[in-house]
Design an enzyme around this catalytic site. Structure first.
Site, mmCIF file in Angstrom:
data_model
loop_
_atom_site.group_PDB
_atom_site.id
_atom_site.type_symbol
_atom_site.label_atom_id
_atom_site.label_comp_id
_atom_site.label_asym_id
_atom_site.label_seq_id
_atom_site.Cartn_x
_atom_site.Cartn_y
_atom_site.Cartn_z
ATOM 1 N N HIS A 108 0.760 -1.130 0.131
ATOM 2 C CA HIS A 108 0.091 -0.067 -0.005
ATOM 3 C C HIS A 108 0.918 1.356 -0.165
ATOM 4 O O HIS A 108 1.801 1.205 0.602
ATOM 5 C CB HIS A 108 -0.911 -0.126 1.038
ATOM 6 N N ASP A 160 3.243 -4.542 8.041
ATOM 7 C CA ASP A 160 2.013 -3.782 7.768
ATOM 8 C C ASP A 160 0.873 -4.704 8.161
ATOM 9 O O ASP A 160 0.382 -5.804 7.285
ATOM 10 C CB ASP A 160 2.007 -3.454 6.168
ATOM 11 N N GLN A 204 -4.203 -5.286 7.221
ATOM 12 C CA GLN A 204 -5.117 -6.156 6.692
ATOM 13 C C GLN A 204 -4.909 -7.486 7.311
ATOM 14 O O GLN A 204 -5.709 -8.444 6.975
ATOM 15 C CB GLN A 204 -5.159 -6.417 5.176
ATOM 16 N N LYS A 218 -10.199 -0.488 10.561
ATOM 17 C CA LYS A 218 -10.350 -1.633 9.977
ATOM 18 C C LYS A 218 -10.672 -2.928 10.861
ATOM 19 O O LYS A 218 -10.560 -3.893 10.376
ATOM 20 C CB LYS A 218 -8.994 -1.968 9.060
ATOM 21 N N CYS A 221 -5.119 2.244 -3.768
ATOM 22 C CA CYS A 221 -3.560 3.052 -3.025
ATOM 23 C C CYS A 221 -2.289 2.061 -3.389
ATOM 24 O O CYS A 221 -1.582 1.686 -2.498
ATOM 25 C CB CYS A 221 -3.545 3.318 -1.638
HETATM 26 N N1 C6P Z 1 -6.204 0.332 2.846
HETATM 27 C C1 C6P Z 1 -7.988 -0.140 1.325
HETATM 28 O O1 C6P Z 1 -9.163 0.056 1.009
HETATM 29 P P1 C6P Z 1 -4.984 3.584 6.625
HETATM 30 O O2 C6P Z 1 -5.760 4.539 5.699
HETATM 31 O O3 C6P Z 1 -3.679 4.776 7.223
HETATM 32 O O4 C6P Z 1 -5.739 3.830 7.961
HETATM 33 O O5 C6P Z 1 -4.346 2.682 6.251
HETATM 34 C C2 C6P Z 1 -3.452 2.541 5.180
HETATM 35 C C3 C6P Z 1 -3.174 1.198 4.867
HETATM 36 C C4 C6P Z 1 -2.062 0.477 4.957
HETATM 37 N N2 C6P Z 1 -1.699 -0.703 4.694
HETATM 38 C C5 C6P Z 1 -2.510 -1.422 4.131
HETATM 39 C C6 C6P Z 1 -2.398 -3.034 3.761
HETATM 40 C C7 C6P Z 1 -3.600 -1.194 4.035
HETATM 41 O O6 C6P Z 1 -4.844 -1.803 3.258
HETATM 42 C C8 C6P Z 1 -3.888 0.297 4.220
HETATM 43 C C9 C6P Z 1 -5.462 1.093 4.035
HETATM 44 C C10 C6P Z 1 -7.666 0.924 2.620
HETATM 45 O O7 C6P Z 1 -7.180 -0.950 1.029
HETATM 46 C C11 C6P Z 1 -7.663 2.353 2.185
HETATM 47 S S1 C6P Z 1 -6.686 3.013 0.820
#
Ligand code: C6P
Length: 409
Positions: A120, A197, A200, A223, A363
């Protein structure tokens, strides 16, 4: 509907565009159970005050609730000490903290930072900034045709020059569960630190940071059933100790003189300014809910749904599914495309049936380029989803090409 959790989620129990809502975008953010909404509500109704500052009842209470959240997160991910839990606003801020505090200070010219092509942007762009500023090299582990990082790729890319390896546990696009234990071991064998990371993975499976021996793990509360605006950086104490603060100001100091300042202890030196106590309270309630469900059950439920979705979508002509279909290597995220229909159009058509999916590059621009596509449709699952949601998705998908004037074949 044979899912006993659905009833707990007010937002799931509604009609959208005249249809029962099928919310299939939990990888973007999850819906919140009534118990989390109530916990946040109670906090603002009864206990709201600025933590760590007041000597009066409400402030002490807010401090207790905030620090209790740290304990709860520590236990949930199997960390050693609550001081290893740093609260941030989301995973993105977490990666920036690590890039600016660790990367900018401990990376030198010629060092290598290794990530995967499936990262991401939040676990990619901050490392680009570090590499540029420090004269380091940002290297990528690529995916094989099944969307998996091979053993050879791990062996070849992580070398004696590597100082940081930062990799996603589960891809937000393909749902692939990466071989992170192997990656972490390899990183440590060359003296690099390993960052995970967990955005997910932590919400969807039992993750024990000590078993994995990750140096840092980053994730977002929103999430995993909690409100937006609260996230976590887990870090090994000895690493957090040697890192300088990333944000300066109130509450993160020890003493301040006209030209100098000393800083509070870990984790407080990383938590400048008034923190999101309501978010931390919501995260506490979210973890309580997830513990009651049991992370094993969360994972099994999602695997059942993703297998069912693969089966149903594979039967539909003109639908291409991306990534591995090996359920052992896949979490509850499924990317696909419909021939000749842009993912945004697919998403808009599905919305008219009350089905919420995400469409776009998610992203993950470099991954899209690697896969030679611009965008995908993505369905992602959580505890409140049912096979009925997937049936609705499959039925509506059969109509997408017809909507745009293509024949049914
Ligand atoms: N992915 C998706 O729809 P934030 O936005 O900071 O809470 O998380 C960022 C982020 C970092 N790593 C991974 C693997 C992610 O999936 C995400 C966020 C969302 O896939 C929003 S783009």
């Amino acid at each position: 509907m044979n899912n006993k959790y659905v009833i707990d989620f007010p937002a799931i129990n509604q009609q959208v565009n005249g249809h029962r809502l099928a919310y299939l975008d939990s990888a973007a953010t999850t819906q919140k159970p009534a118990s989390v909404i109530k916990a946040v509500n109670d906090y603002y109704n009864l206990f709201n005050a600025n933590p760590h500052r007041g000597a009066y009842y409400l402030s002490v209470k807010a401090t207790e609730m905030y620090e209790n959240a740290r304990e709860v997160v520590k236990d949930f991910i199997g960390a050693d000490k609550s001081k290893e839990i740093v609260f941030v606003k989301n995973a993105t801020e977490g990666f920036n903290l690590l890039a600016y505090s660790y990367g900018m200070n401990f990376i030198s010219e010629g060092d290598e930072i290794v990530i995967s092509i499936a990262e991401h942007h939040s676990n990619l762009v901050p490392w680009q900034q570090v590499a540029k500023a420090r004269g380091a090299v940002l290297k990528y582990m690529y995916l094989n045709e099944d969307g998996i990082i091979s053993d050879d790729e791990i062996e070849n890319k992580i070398t004696e020059k590597t100082k940081i390896v930062s990799v996603t546990h589960v891809s937000n696009v393909l749902g692939t569960i990466n071989p992170v234990k192997k990656i972490i071991e390899k990183a440590h064998s060359v003296g690099a630190i390993a960052i995970l990371d967990g955005a997910q993975s932590i919400p969807h499976m039992k993750v024990n940071v000590k078993d994995l021996d990750a140096d840092f793990v980053v994730f977002s509360g929103h999430k995993m059933l909690s409100p937006m605006g609260i996230g976590v950086v887990y870090g090994k104490e000895k690493l957090l100790e040697k890192m300088p603060p990333f944000m300066f100001g109130g509450d993160m100091i020890e003493y301040v003189w006209e030209q100098e300042a000393t800083f509070a202890e870990v984790p407080f030196k990383f938590e400048g300014g008034t923190q999101n106590v309501g978010g931390a309270v919501g995260l506490t309630a979210a973890i309580k809910y997830l513990n009651e469900v049991g992370m094993q059950n969360v994972e099994e439920h999602e695997k059942e749904l993703v297998s069912y979705a693969i089966e149903k979508l594979s039967e539909i002509p003109h639908v291409t599914i991306y990534g591995t279909k090996d359920i052992d290597k896949k979490a509850g995220v499924l990317s696909f495309n419909v021939d000749e229909v842009h993912p945004h159009d697919v998403s808009t058509i599905l919305d008219s049936y009350g089905i919420a999916i995400r469409a776009g590059h998610h992203c993950a621009n470099p991954l899209m380029r690697h896969m030679k596509i611009n965008a995908t449709c993505r369905a992602s699952f959580y505890i409140y989803n049912t096979k009925e949601d997937i049936d609705a998705l499959a039925e509506a998908l059969k109509n997408t090409r017809k909507w745009l004037g293509y024949g049914s074949k």
